[in-house]
Motif scaffolding. Structure first.
Motif, PDB file in Angstrom:
ATOM      1  N   UNK A 120      -7.570  -1.134   6.586  1.00  0.00           N
ATOM      2  CA  UNK A 120      -8.462  -2.169   6.049  1.00  0.00           C
ATOM      3  C   UNK A 120      -9.717  -2.264   6.920  1.00  0.00           C
ATOM      4  N   UNK A 121      -9.480  -2.276   8.224  1.00  0.00           N
ATOM      5  CA  UNK A 121     -10.622  -2.381   9.151  1.00  0.00           C
ATOM      6  C   UNK A 121     -11.583  -1.205   8.993  1.00  0.00           C
ATOM      7  N   UNK A 122     -11.016  -0.023   8.684  1.00  0.00           N
ATOM      8  CA  UNK A 122     -11.879   1.151   8.486  1.00  0.00           C
ATOM      9  C   UNK A 122     -12.575   1.129   7.129  1.00  0.00           C
ATOM     10  N   UNK A 123     -12.182   0.183   6.290  1.00  0.00           N
ATOM     11  CA  UNK A 123     -12.781   0.113   4.951  1.00  0.00           C
ATOM     12  C   UNK A 123     -12.186   1.101   3.970  1.00  0.00           C
ATOM     13  N   UNK A 124     -10.977   1.619   4.255  1.00  0.00           N
ATOM     14  CA  UNK A 124     -10.362   2.582   3.325  1.00  0.00           C
ATOM     15  C   UNK A 124      -9.137   1.986   2.631  1.00  0.00           C
ATOM     16  N   UNK A 125      -8.972   0.670   2.716  1.00  0.00           N
ATOM     17  CA  UNK A 125      -7.907   0.011   1.961  1.00  0.00           C
ATOM     18  C   UNK A 125      -8.395  -1.382   1.597  1.00  0.00           C
ATOM     19  N   UNK A 126      -7.955  -1.885   0.448  1.00  0.00           N
ATOM     20  CA  UNK A 126      -8.410  -3.194  -0.008  1.00  0.00           C
ATOM     21  C   UNK A 126      -7.305  -3.917  -0.765  1.00  0.00           C
ATOM     22  N   UNK A 127      -7.415  -5.235  -0.780  1.00  0.00           N
ATOM     23  CA  UNK A 127      -6.463  -6.043  -1.535  1.00  0.00           C
ATOM     24  C   UNK A 127      -6.982  -6.153  -2.965  1.00  0.00           C
ATOM     25  N   UNK A 128      -6.131  -5.772  -3.889  1.00  0.00           N
ATOM     26  CA  UNK A 128      -6.488  -5.848  -5.306  1.00  0.00           C
ATOM     27  C   UNK A 128      -5.694  -6.988  -5.929  1.00  0.00           C
ATOM     28  N   UNK A 129      -6.357  -7.760  -6.777  1.00  0.00           N
ATOM     29  CA  UNK A 129      -5.682  -8.903  -7.393  1.00  0.00           C
ATOM     30  C   UNK A 129      -5.514  -8.728  -8.896  1.00  0.00           C
ATOM     31  N   UNK A 130      -5.659  -7.493  -9.349  1.00  0.00           N
ATOM     32  CA  UNK A 130      -5.337  -7.210 -10.751  1.00  0.00           C
ATOM     33  C   UNK A 130      -3.820  -7.268 -10.923  1.00  0.00           C
ATOM     34  N   UNK A 131      -3.397  -7.513 -12.150  1.00  0.00           N
ATOM     35  CA  UNK A 131      -1.954  -7.472 -12.422  1.00  0.00           C
ATOM     36  C   UNK A 131      -1.517  -6.009 -12.502  1.00  0.00           C
ATOM     37  N   UNK A 132      -0.209  -5.788 -12.468  1.00  0.00           N
ATOM     38  CA  UNK A 132       0.318  -4.425 -12.554  1.00  0.00           C
ATOM     39  C   UNK A 132      -0.156  -3.743 -13.834  1.00  0.00           C
ATOM     40  N   UNK A 133      -0.160  -4.491 -14.933  1.00  0.00           N
ATOM     41  CA  UNK A 133      -0.616  -3.918 -16.210  1.00  0.00           C
ATOM     42  C   UNK A 133      -2.085  -3.525 -16.155  1.00  0.00           C
ATOM     43  N   UNK A 134      -2.898  -4.407 -15.567  1.00  0.00           N
ATOM     44  CA  UNK A 134      -4.335  -4.109 -15.474  1.00  0.00           C
ATOM     45  C   UNK A 134      -4.582  -2.889 -14.588  1.00  0.00           C
ATOM     46  N   UNK A 135      -3.815  -2.809 -13.521  1.00  0.00           N
ATOM     47  CA  UNK A 135      -3.976  -1.642 -12.639  1.00  0.00           C
ATOM     48  C   UNK A 135      -3.665  -0.365 -13.415  1.00  0.00           C
ATOM     49  N   UNK A 136      -2.631  -0.433 -14.226  1.00  0.00           N
ATOM     50  CA  UNK A 136      -2.263   0.734 -15.032  1.00  0.00           C
ATOM     51  C   UNK A 136      -3.384   1.082 -16.020  1.00  0.00           C
ATOM     52  N   UNK A 137      -3.931   0.048 -16.653  1.00  0.00           N
ATOM     53  CA  UNK A 137      -5.017   0.297 -17.614  1.00  0.00           C
ATOM     54  C   UNK A 137      -6.251   0.901 -16.940  1.00  0.00           C
ATOM     55  N   UNK A 138      -6.498   0.513 -15.712  1.00  0.00           N
ATOM     56  CA  UNK A 138      -7.670   1.026 -14.990  1.00  0.00           C
ATOM     57  C   UNK A 138      -7.462   2.444 -14.462  1.00  0.00           C
ATOM     58  N   UNK A 139      -6.199   2.898 -14.494  1.00  0.00           N
ATOM     59  CA  UNK A 139      -5.908   4.155 -13.783  1.00  0.00           C
ATOM     60  C   UNK A 139      -6.462   5.382 -14.516  1.00  0.00           C
TER      61      UNK A 139
END
Ligand code: ATP
Ligand code: MG
Length: 569
Positions: A120-139
Motif C-alpha cells: 500500500x505504501x508503495x502505491x501498488x495495492x489499494x482498498x476497493x469498496x466495490x461489491x464482489x459482483x461489481x468487481x466481477x463485472x469490472x473484470x
C-alpha cells in the motif's frame, strides 16, 4: 501408455530435476534446494497429491535439500484439524519426513499483513469498496479488457487507514477488499488487480478469532514460500497463468528470498474423480463409507484397501513428471501393487463361496498337517502346516455338474488336485428338495499326498481348499471401479447429470461366511495376504476377534501388463 512404463528402478530424470541440477551447478539460491508440499487442509489427500508429495520430497531428496510440509490454511470456513491430522498421517505413511518443518500459512499472517501495508505504501495495492459482483463485472473477459474500479485512485493514507480498520474488525464481510494495483487491461485475467485480502469474520482452526481479514491463496502462497526460503516451488499446470502474479508478489514485497515456481502435469486417473469438492460430496452424501472407504482414490482409502506405500511411490515414479496432461489407467496402479505384494505377501487359502466336499474314503477323525510354502517368491518366508481332513470346503464355482468344454475344474467323475494335498475325484452330487447343490461326495487317492500321482497321471486343475473342521469364518469385501465410466467428470458434463449418478452400483460386494485358513482369523488389521487364485487381501479395521473382515486389494488378473505387452511398451 508407453511413457508410463519407465522402469521403476531407473533414477528419475525429468525437466524439473534438470532445472534444479542447473540451478545447483550455477550456485543459484546459494546452492540450496528447498521445496514444500502445500496442501490446503480442506479434505483428505488423494493419489494425485501422492504424486505431488513424491515430486516435492523426491526432488529435495535427490539434491540433498529439504522439503517443508506447509498447510495452506487461508480459508477458515473450509478447513479443519481433522484434515491436518489426516494429511500428516498420510504423508508419513507414504514414507516422507518433514522433520521439524511443519509450517502453516496462518503462522505468517502478521508478516503477510506487514507485506500488504508495504505494498500500500508503495502505491501498488489499494482498498476497493466495490461489491464482489461489481468487481466481477469490472473484470472484463478473455476478449475484453477490464475497467478500473472508481476506488483505484484512493491515496496511500486513505488506503492504509481503511486496511487497518479492516483488520480491526470495523467492517462487515464483503464491504471492502485489498487489491493489487497491476493492470486492468492485462491479457492475463489474474493480473487484473487481483484481490489480496478479504474480510471474513470467521473462526480459524489455528488463529481462532484473532483475524477477520484473510489473505488470498495467490498472495499468501508466494510470500509463504519466500518466508520459508523455498527455492523451487513445484505445483501443477493450472498455476501457469498465476505465475506472473506469483513473481509480482515476490518482487513487490521485496522479500529476502526469491523462490521460483515450476509447473508439472497433474495426475489424472480413469474411473475415478479427484477433485476434493467431489470427494467431499461422495462422503457427505454417503455414497461411500467415509474418506477412507477402500473405493476412494484417497491415500487413506488405498491404505485401507491394502495398497502399500512402496507400490504408490513406484506408481508415481512410473507416471513420471511431465508438462503434458494425460490420463493414467487405473490398471497401472493395480499392476504396481500386484508386483509389490507378489514379492511380499504371504500366501493363504480362503474359500469365498464355500461348497462342501466330503471324502468318503478318508478316515473319520483323521487330521493331516500338510507342508505349505508361505511365499514361492520369497524362500525366507518359510513354510507352514495346514490341516487336512475328511470334509473340505472348496469354491462353489470350481464345480460344475454339467461342465462345458473348456471347464477343467471339478465335475462328476473327474479328478482334480487339491493344492498341496491330494488328487480327489467327485463321485456324487447331493441336492436339496429344490434341486440346489448342497454338498459333494468324493474320494481321495492316498498315494498322491502332496498333490502328485506316482504313476505320473495328470489332472487339469488345481483347487484351493480349507479343512471344514478347522476353518475360521469371516467376511470378504470385493471391490470394483467406483464409477461405471472411464471419465465420470466429462461424461456427467456431457450428459448434463450429476457425477454421482455414474457410481457403479456393484462397486462393493460383501461375502459373509467365507471359510478361511485358521491363522487368518488372528491377523492384525492392515496385514496383507495373497489368497491363492483369488487376489491380494488386507485385514480391515472392522475385524474383531474371531470375526475377521478382509478387503480385496486387487485380483490376480493383470490387465495392464497384458495391454503393455501387446503394445510392446
Ligand atoms: P483444491 O485447491 O481444489 O482444494 P487441490 O487438489 O489443488 O484442491 P491442494 O491442497 O491445493 O488441493 O493441493 C496440494 C498440492 O497437491 C498442490 O501443490 C497441488 O498442485 C497438488 N495436487 C493436487 N492435485 C493433484 C494431482 N491430481 N496431481 C498432482 N498434483 C496434485
Ligand atoms: Mg489447490
Amino acid at each position: 501408455m508407453p511413457d508410463a512404463n519407465v522402469k521403476a528402478e531407473a533414477p528419475p530424470q525429468d525437466f524439473i530435476r534438470e532445472i534444479v541440477r542447473a540451478d545447483v551447478a550455477a550456485g543459484r539460491h546459494g546452492g540450496r534446494v528447498v521445496t514444500r508440499f502445500p496442501p490446503e487442509p480442506n479434505g483428505y489427500l488423494h493419489i494425485g497429491h501422492a504424486k505431488a508429495v513424491c515430486v516435492d520430497f523426491g526432488v529435495a531428496d535427490d539434491f540433498g535439500g529439504t522439503c517443508n510440509l506447509r498447510f495452506d490454511d487461508t480459508n477458515p470456513v473450509k478447513e479443519d484439524v481433522e484434515y491436518v491430522d489426516s494429511i500428516k498421517e498420510d504423508v508419513r505413511w507414504l514414507g516422507f519426513d518433514w522433520g521439524d518443518r511443519e509450517f502453516y500459512a496462518s503462522d505468517y499472517y502478521e508478516q503477510l499483513y506487514r507485506y500488504a501495508e508495504h505494498l500500500i505504501e508503495k502505491g501498488v495495492a489499494y482498498v476497493d469498496s466495490l461489491s464482489a459482483d461489481e468487481i466481477r463485472e469490472h473484470r472484463g473477459t478473455l476478449t475484453e479488457p477490464g475497467q478500473d474500479s472508481p476506488f483505484r485512485s484512493r491515496g496511500v493514507e486513505e488506503n492504509l487507514d481503511l486496511f487497518r480498520r479492516m483488520r480491526a474488525g470495523e467492517f462487515a464481510d464483503g464491504t471492502h477488499v485489498l487489491r493489487a494495483k497491476i493492470d486492468m487491461a492485462s491479457p492475463n485475467i489474474n493480473m487484473r488487480d487481483p484481490v489480496l485480502y478479504r474480510i471474513r469474520h470467521a473462526h480459524h482452526h489455528r488463529t481462532g478469532d484473532e483475524w477477520c481479514i484473510y489473505p488470498m491463496y495467490d498472495y499468501a502462497h508466494p510470500l509463504s514460500d519466500a518466508i520459508e526460503g523455498v527455492t523451487h516451488s513445484l505445483c501443477t499446470l493450472e498455476y501457469v497463468d498465476h505465475r506472473p502474479l506469483y513473481d509480482w508478489c515476490i518482487e513487490q514485497a521485496e522479500t529476502e528470498h526469491q523462490p521460483k515456481q515450476y509447473e508439472f502435469a497433474r495426475l489424472n486417473l480413469n474411473y475415478t474423480v479427484m477433485s476434493k469438492r467431489k470427494l467431499l460430496q461422495l462422503v457427505a452424501q454417503e455414497h461411500v463409507d467415509g474418506w477412507d472407504d477402500p473405493r476412494m482414490p484417497t491415500i487413506s482409502g488405498l491404505r485401507r484397501r491394502g495398497f502399500t506405500p512402496e507400490s504408490i511411490r513406484d506408481f508415481c515414479t512410473r507416471v513420471g513428471v511431465a508438462k503434458k496432461e494425460n490420463v493414467i489407467d487405473m490398471g497401472l496402479l493395480e499392476h504396481c501393487v500386484r508386483e509389490d505384494l507378489n514379492r511380499r505377501a504371504p500366501r493363504a487359502m480362503a474359500v469365498l463361496r464355500p461348497l462342501k466336499l466330503v471324502l468318503t474314503n478318508y478316515p473319520e477323525g483323521q487330521v493331516e498337517h500338510m507342508d505349505v510354502v508361505n511365499n514361492p517368491e520369497d524362500p525366507a518366508a518359510g513354510t507352514r502346516k495346514v490341516e487336512f481332513s475328511r470334509e473340505i470346503w472348496i469354491e462353489r464355482d470350481d464345480f460344475m455338474e454339467d461342465p462345458p468344454k473348456k471347464f477343467f475344474r471339478l465335475a462328476p467323475g473327474r479328478e482334480v488336485r487339491l493344492r498341496n494335498a491330494y488328487l480327489v475325484t467327485c463321485t456324487e452330487v447331493v441336492k436339496d428338495a429344490s434341486g440346489a447343490i448342497v454338498e459333494l461326495r468324493g474320494t481321495y487317492d492316498p498315494a498322491t499326498r502332496g498333490g502328485d500321482a506316482p504313476d505320473g497321471r495328470k489332472v487339469k486343475a488345481t483347487l484351493h481348499w480349507v479343512s471344514a473342521a478347522h476353518a475360521a469364518t469371516g467376511a470378504v469385501r470385493l471391490y470394483d471401479r467406483l464409477f461405471t465410466v472411464e471419465d465420470p467428470d466429462g461424461t456427467a458434463t456431457k450428459r448434463g447429470v450429476d457425477f454421482t449418478t455414474l457410481i457403479n452400483p456393484a462397486s462393493l460386494e460383501v461375502l459373509e461366511g467365507c471359510k478361511l485358513e485358521p491363522m487368518l482369523a488372528e491377523a492384525r488389521p492392515g496385514t496383507r495376504f495373497q489368497f491363492e487364485r483369488l487376489g491380494y487381501f488386507c485385514v480391515d479395521p472392522d475385524s474383531s476377534p474371531g470375526a475377521p473382515v478382509f478387503n480385496r486389494t486387487v485380483s490376480l488378473k493383470d490387465t495392464w501388463a497384458k495391454v503393455a505387452a501387446r503394445e510392446g511398451a
